[in-house]
Design an enzyme around this catalytic site. Structure first.
Site, PDB file in Angstrom:
ATOM      1  N   ARG A 254       0.909  -1.245  -0.077  1.00 29.97           N
ATOM      2  CA  ARG A 254      -0.013   0.004   0.040  1.00 29.97           C
ATOM      3  C   ARG A 254       0.791   1.045   0.028  1.00 29.97           C
ATOM      4  O   ARG A 254       1.932   1.123   0.669  1.00 29.97           O
ATOM      5  CB  ARG A 254      -0.773  -0.025   1.219  1.00 29.97           C
TER       6      ARG A 254
ATOM      7  N   GLY B  50      -7.185  -3.365  -6.446  1.00 29.60           N
ATOM      8  CA  GLY B  50      -8.730  -2.708  -6.129  1.00 29.60           C
ATOM      9  C   GLY B  50      -8.594  -1.257  -6.019  1.00 29.60           C
ATOM     10  O   GLY B  50      -7.841  -0.539  -6.966  1.00 29.60           O
TER      11      GLY B  50
ATOM     12  N   SER C 195      -5.479   1.193  -5.762  1.00 35.30           N
ATOM     13  CA  SER C 195      -4.455   0.953  -6.999  1.00 35.30           C
ATOM     14  C   SER C 195      -4.969   1.594  -8.347  1.00 35.30           C
ATOM     15  O   SER C 195      -4.322   2.258  -9.185  1.00 35.30           O
ATOM     16  CB  SER C 195      -4.304  -0.642  -6.948  1.00 35.30           C
TER      17      SER C 195
ATOM     18  N   ILE D  88     -10.595  -9.094  -2.896  1.00 36.05           N
ATOM     19  CA  ILE D  88     -11.317 -10.300  -2.271  1.00 36.05           C
ATOM     20  C   ILE D  88     -12.955  -9.634  -1.763  1.00 36.05           C
ATOM     21  O   ILE D  88     -13.781 -10.212  -1.587  1.00 36.05           O
ATOM     22  CB  ILE D  88     -10.831 -10.967  -1.254  1.00 36.05           C
ATOM     23  N   ASP D  89     -12.759  -8.327  -1.457  1.00 32.86           N
ATOM     24  CA  ASP D  89     -14.226  -7.702  -0.809  1.00 32.86           C
ATOM     25  C   ASP D  89     -14.930  -7.636  -2.004  1.00 32.86           C
ATOM     26  O   ASP D  89     -16.223  -7.435  -1.646  1.00 32.86           O
ATOM     27  CB  ASP D  89     -13.622  -6.412  -0.388  1.00 32.86           C
TER      28      ASP D  89
ATOM     29  N   GLY E  86     -13.642  -7.668   4.817  1.00 30.23           N
ATOM     30  CA  GLY E  86     -14.380  -6.862   4.200  1.00 30.23           C
ATOM     31  C   GLY E  86     -14.717  -5.494   4.718  1.00 30.23           C
ATOM     32  O   GLY E  86     -15.529  -5.522   5.763  1.00 30.23           O
ATOM     33  N   ARG E  87     -13.615  -4.611   4.452  1.00 29.58           N
ATOM     34  CA  ARG E  87     -13.497  -3.321   5.263  1.00 29.58           C
ATOM     35  C   ARG E  87     -14.705  -2.648   5.061  1.00 29.58           C
ATOM     36  O   ARG E  87     -15.218  -2.103   6.009  1.00 29.58           O
ATOM     37  CB  ARG E  87     -12.312  -2.749   4.720  1.00 29.58           C
TER      38      ARG E  87
ATOM     39  N   GLY F 240     -25.132 -21.465   5.107  1.00 34.87           N
ATOM     40  CA  GLY F 240     -26.305 -21.800   5.547  1.00 34.87           C
ATOM     41  C   GLY F 240     -26.141 -21.303   7.036  1.00 34.87           C
ATOM     42  O   GLY F 240     -26.742 -21.696   7.967  1.00 34.87           O
TER      43      GLY F 240
ATOM     44  N   ARG G 207      -7.774 -14.055   2.950  1.00 37.14           N
ATOM     45  CA  ARG G 207      -7.238 -13.559   1.653  1.00 37.14           C
ATOM     46  C   ARG G 207      -5.966 -14.370   1.100  1.00 37.14           C
ATOM     47  O   ARG G 207      -5.319 -14.206  -0.203  1.00 37.14           O
ATOM     48  CB  ARG G 207      -6.542 -12.141   2.036  1.00 37.14           C
TER      49      ARG G 207
HETATM   50  O1  F6P Z   1      -7.756  -6.032   0.354  1.00 37.56           O
HETATM   51  C1  F6P Z   1      -8.872  -5.977   1.085  1.00 37.56           C
HETATM   52  C2  F6P Z   1      -8.617  -6.081   2.424  1.00 37.56           C
HETATM   53  O2  F6P Z   1      -8.601  -7.449   2.619  1.00 37.56           O
HETATM   54  C3  F6P Z   1      -9.704  -5.671   3.647  1.00 37.56           C
HETATM   55  O3  F6P Z   1     -11.026  -6.855   3.535  1.00 37.56           O
HETATM   56  C4  F6P Z   1      -9.022  -5.744   4.807  1.00 37.56           C
HETATM   57  O4  F6P Z   1      -9.845  -4.888   5.578  1.00 37.56           O
HETATM   58  C5  F6P Z   1      -7.950  -5.179   4.510  1.00 37.56           C
HETATM   59  O5  F6P Z   1      -7.555  -5.416   2.873  1.00 37.56           O
HETATM   60  C6  F6P Z   1      -6.609  -5.364   5.055  1.00 37.56           C
HETATM   61  O6  F6P Z   1      -5.611  -4.763   4.726  1.00 37.56           O
HETATM   62  P1  F6P Z   1      -4.011  -4.810   5.445  1.00 37.56           P
HETATM   63  O7  F6P Z   1      -3.638  -6.338   4.812  1.00 37.56           O
HETATM   64  O8  F6P Z   1      -3.329  -3.948   4.699  1.00 37.56           O
HETATM   65  O9  F6P Z   1      -4.186  -4.841   6.971  1.00 37.56           O
END
Ligand code: F6P
Length: 369
Positions: free
Chosen positions: A72, A102, A105, A133-134, A177-178, A192, A276
């Protein structure tokens, strides 16, 4: 297109390697030289380029994460930092850039190739490949990594269900899922689960606690065998799971003072980064390969400022999206439109976000078996 570069950026997603492999092989078949950039935009700023050929991408299809590494890079929000990146790309004589990642990026890519910022500098074409993945990117039905993440959650919840059933327990399972509850909603259906908590519902803390308590009590009140309770909570629901457990347990004790403690106390599992990682599913290998194929062919055909998209979930006008001539399931969508819709998805303003939340609320009662 003489030289293309590929980078993966932001949260890694299983299937990114499939996209790197396809972009490399298709790029070379189109006659371009292909370079990889290590560690996303951070590596770009450090001039961390590596040549990519068939041997470099052999066998990576089945690996999770990304062989190029990811990062990041907050500094990329600054124009002066992007100027440095453009100078490095120009010195490397890169004509086209494939950005696999995502929201952050792809926003970086759009600014990097902004003609107003480039001015008289060397032109740069960019095409994005959605990977998160979100599943929080707009105007694509799916992003790379979502399918594998869902399979991981399902596998974990199936295991949790075994032990939950053995002990008549309630589990609150937190999934990544932020800002987007897609993974929580879809995996709740696939598993389920008895309840899914997601940020799009916009429920206050007290209502969330009530919902869990009522679910547990209703299931415990049933005569027939319903011994486990599984609640899936999206990370983006703004209440820490430990606090949620404490509040729910206290309320359950109040509501059912005569119940065996073990029958009403909850357990918490945070799946976190496990969601992830892992080997990409067959579908994510295919999706990464197909989207990268479309992206590189678009670059080779002189297109730019687009994202390769998998079956967009809404009708899109011709000036925003065109179906890829290379793959009838894929589209090339204007990147500005993608990022605007992504913002709407994340803030709950998009019709799709409202539909997701509404559709889930409609089936919520039925989920409570
Ligand atoms: O890539 C999205 C995500 O997996 C989110 O669901 C999660 O909140 C975030 O990345 C976590 O990021 P990092 O690995 O930088 O802590």
């Amino acid at each position: 297109m003489k030289r293309i570069a590929i980078l993966t950026s932001g949260g890694d997603a299983p299937g990114m390697n499939a996209a790197i492999r396809a972009a490399t092989l298709i790029g070379r078949a189109a006659g371009a030289e292909v370079l990889g950039i290590e560690r996303g935009y951070r590596g770009l700023l450090e001039d961390a380029f590596v040549p990519l050929g068939a041997a470099d991408v052999a066998g990576i299809l089945r690996e999770g994460g990304t062989i190029l590494g990811s990062a990041r890079c907050k500094e990329f929000h600054e124009r002066s930092v992007r100027d440095r990146a453009r100078a490095i790309l120009a010195a490397r004589e890169v004509d086209g850039l494939v950005v696999i990642g995502g929201n952050g990026s792809l926003t970086g890519a759009l600014h990097l190739a902004d003609p107003a910022e480039i001015g008289g500098g060397r032109p740069l074409a960019i095409v994005g490949v959605p990977a998160s993945i979100d599943n929080d990117l707009g105007l694509t039905g799916l992003s790379i990594g979502v399918d594998t993440a869902m399979n991981t959650i399902v596998e974990a919840c199936d295991k949790i269900a075994d032990t939950a059933t053995a002990h008549d327990r309630t589990f609150i399972v937190e999934v990544m899922g932020r800002d987007c509850g897609y993974l929580a909603m879809t995996s709740a259906i696939a598993v389920g689960a008895d309840l899914a908590l997601f940020p799009e519902a916009g429920k206050p803390e007290s209502q969330i606690v009530d919902q869990i308590v009522e679910t547990v009590l209703a299931i415990r009140a049933k005569q027939r065998r319903a011994r486990k309770v599984i609640v899936i909570k999206a990370e983006g629901v703004n209440i820490a799971v430990d606090k949620l457990k404490t509040l729910v347990d206290a309320r359950l004790r109040e509501r059912a003072p005569n119940a065996e403690p073990s029958a009403i106390e909850t357990r918490v599992t945070v799946l976190g980064h496990v969601v992830r990682g892992g080997r990409p599913s067959a579908f994510d290998r295919l999706l990464g390969s197909r989207l990268a194929n479309v992206a590189v062919r678009a670059l080779a055909a002189g297109q730019s400022h687009k994202m390769a998209s998998w079956m967009p979930p809404v009708e899109l006008p011709g000036h925003i999206a065109t179906r890829s001539s290379a793959d009838p399931y894929c589209w090339l969508v204007d990147l500005t439109a993608v990022l605007a819709e992504t913002q709407n998805l994340l803030t709950g303003k998009s019709a799709l976000a409202r539909w997701r939340a509404g559709a889930f609320e409609q089936i919520e009662d039925a989920l409570l078996l």
